[in-house]
Design a protein around this motif. Structure first.
Motif, PDB file in Angstrom:
ATOM      1  N   ALA A 158       0.852  -1.189   0.000  1.00 16.95           N
ATOM      2  CA  ALA A 158       0.000   0.000   0.000  1.00 16.95           C
ATOM      3  C   ALA A 158       0.889   1.240   0.000  1.00 16.95           C
ATOM      4  O   ALA A 158       2.056   1.185   0.395  1.00 16.95           O
ATOM      5  N   PRO A 159       0.365   2.376  -0.434  1.00 16.25           N
ATOM      6  CA  PRO A 159       1.175   3.601  -0.419  1.00 16.25           C
ATOM      7  C   PRO A 159       1.415   4.113   0.995  1.00 16.25           C
ATOM      8  O   PRO A 159       0.694   3.763   1.938  1.00 16.25           O
ATOM      9  N   CYS A 160       2.447   4.935   1.141  1.00 21.31           N
ATOM     10  CA  CYS A 160       2.753   5.574   2.420  1.00 21.31           C
ATOM     11  C   CYS A 160       1.909   6.831   2.600  1.00 21.31           C
ATOM     12  O   CYS A 160       1.515   7.475   1.625  1.00 21.31           O
ATOM     13  N   LEU A 161       1.642   7.171   3.842  1.00 26.79           N
ATOM     14  CA  LEU A 161       0.982   8.438   4.103  1.00 26.79           C
ATOM     15  C   LEU A 161       1.918   9.596   3.773  1.00 26.79           C
ATOM     16  O   LEU A 161       1.479  10.614   3.257  1.00 26.79           O
ATOM     17  N   TRP A 162       3.195   9.447   4.113  1.00 28.88           N
ATOM     18  CA  TRP A 162       4.224  10.387   3.675  1.00 28.88           C
ATOM     19  C   TRP A 162       5.565   9.674   3.657  1.00 28.88           C
ATOM     20  O   TRP A 162       5.782   8.680   4.349  1.00 28.88           O
ATOM     21  N   SER A 163       6.453  10.193   2.842  1.00 26.16           N
ATOM     22  CA  SER A 163       7.793   9.635   2.716  1.00 26.16           C
ATOM     23  C   SER A 163       8.728  10.740   2.231  1.00 26.16           C
ATOM     24  O   SER A 163       8.534  11.295   1.146  1.00 26.16           O
TER      25      SER A 163
END
Length: 306
Positions: A158-163
């Motif tokens: 799944a994608p990250c909330l922020w990176s």
């Protein structure tokens, strides 16, 4: 500590024959021989709990803080897939299975940590385990944390909330997080020491029981007993900082941070009297360290009365 030393002194003096040296090897051997099997069992149980809690605490620091930060600094494979839309990721069976396992582990830990702290259950544990009730609570908490960390499922599909990946912040921001996490854990360890770490682990209860001194909590003032009855987690701000401040924030970390944050906030039950007592204790400690040497005895007596 003065009380403990006095009790040891009087026990050794009582066991010493008339006209003999109080601290002779024979007298110490007599004291050691007077220890019953129950005393030995209590001491061994407390020691095992101390080791398990210490190891679990170190593993938890690595699990929550430094493993995630080191992953960014080492340039390893990404913890998430930003190319996958959230609408697709939340329908992925692998993602849903990992989320379900992680939520189950969090619920299992919170049930153990709250159920054994519930007053009726605490009374049952006190009746069953006696002086080891606090030791049992700490040991089961360490076991629940070990289960959570061992079976935790990272959500990498799944994608990250922020990176943070753009230079130069892809290097500097993980270093800033590392420094802040280190400071937070240092503050947490200091607060645990201030709040009587041996008593939190049940070691002091066993020590006092072996000396026949009763419950150490009863030797504290009424205001201190009231504070201890309300205080669940004295390090909320530091733990919240550690949970949310990371350079990369995947979905499984969101579950961990959100769940434990809600748990910490709901378990916070200090009132105005407790905060007033804490401020007074802090003021007394600052006066104790800043007072001249000749005034140290007076400051120490003031601290004991509180």
């Amino acid at each position: 500590m003065t009380i403990s030393a006095d009790c040891w002194f009087w026990r050794v003096t009582a066991a010493a024959p008339s006209g003999s040296s109080v601290l002779s090897v024979g007298n110490i051997n007599n004291i050691m021989a007077s220890m019953t099997f129950r005393d030995c069992f209590l001491c061994v149980s407390a020691l095992i709990t101390f080791v398990s809690v210490f190891v679990t605490g170190a593993d938890f620091v690595r699990f929550v803080s430094f493993r995630a930060i080191y992953h960014n600094l080492s340039g390893a494979a990404p913890l998430c897939r930003d190319s996958v839309p959230w609408s697709v990721a939340l329908r992925d069976g692998v993602v849903l299975k990992a989320v379900a396992v992680d939520v189950f582990l969090l619920v299992l830990f919170s049930l153990q940590h709250s159920l054994l702290a519930w007053t009726p259950v605490k009374q049952v544990c006190q009746n069953v385990f006696g002086v080891l009730s606090r030791t049992v609570y700490c040991f089961t908490t360490a076991a629940a944390l070990q289960i959570l960390m061992h079976y935790w499922q990272p959500v990498t599909s799944a994608p990250c909330l922020w990176s943070v990946r753009s230079a130069p912040w892809d290097i500097w921001f993980p270093l800033i997080c590392f420094i802040l996490h280190f400071l937070c854990w240092a503050v947490i360890c200091s607060i645990l020491l201030i709040f009587d770490y041996p008593e939190l682990l049940g070691i002091k209860q066993v020590y006092y029981e072996c000396l026949g001194m009763g419950d150490p909590l009863l030797l504290k003032s009424e205001r201190a007993q009231r504070l201890y009855s309300h205080l669940r987690h004295p390090v909320c701000v530091e733990l919240l900082t550690v949970l949310w401040l990371l350079p990369t924030f995947p979905l499984d970390r969101l579950l961990l941070a959100a769940y434990l944050s809600i748990y910490l906030i709901l378990a916070h039950s200090l009132d105005t009297q407790d905060c007033t007592y804490l401020r007074r204790q802090l003021r007394n400690k600052l006066q104790l360290f800043s007072a001249p040497l000749e005034d140290s005895d007076q400051s120490n007596n003031t601290y004991k009365t509180d």
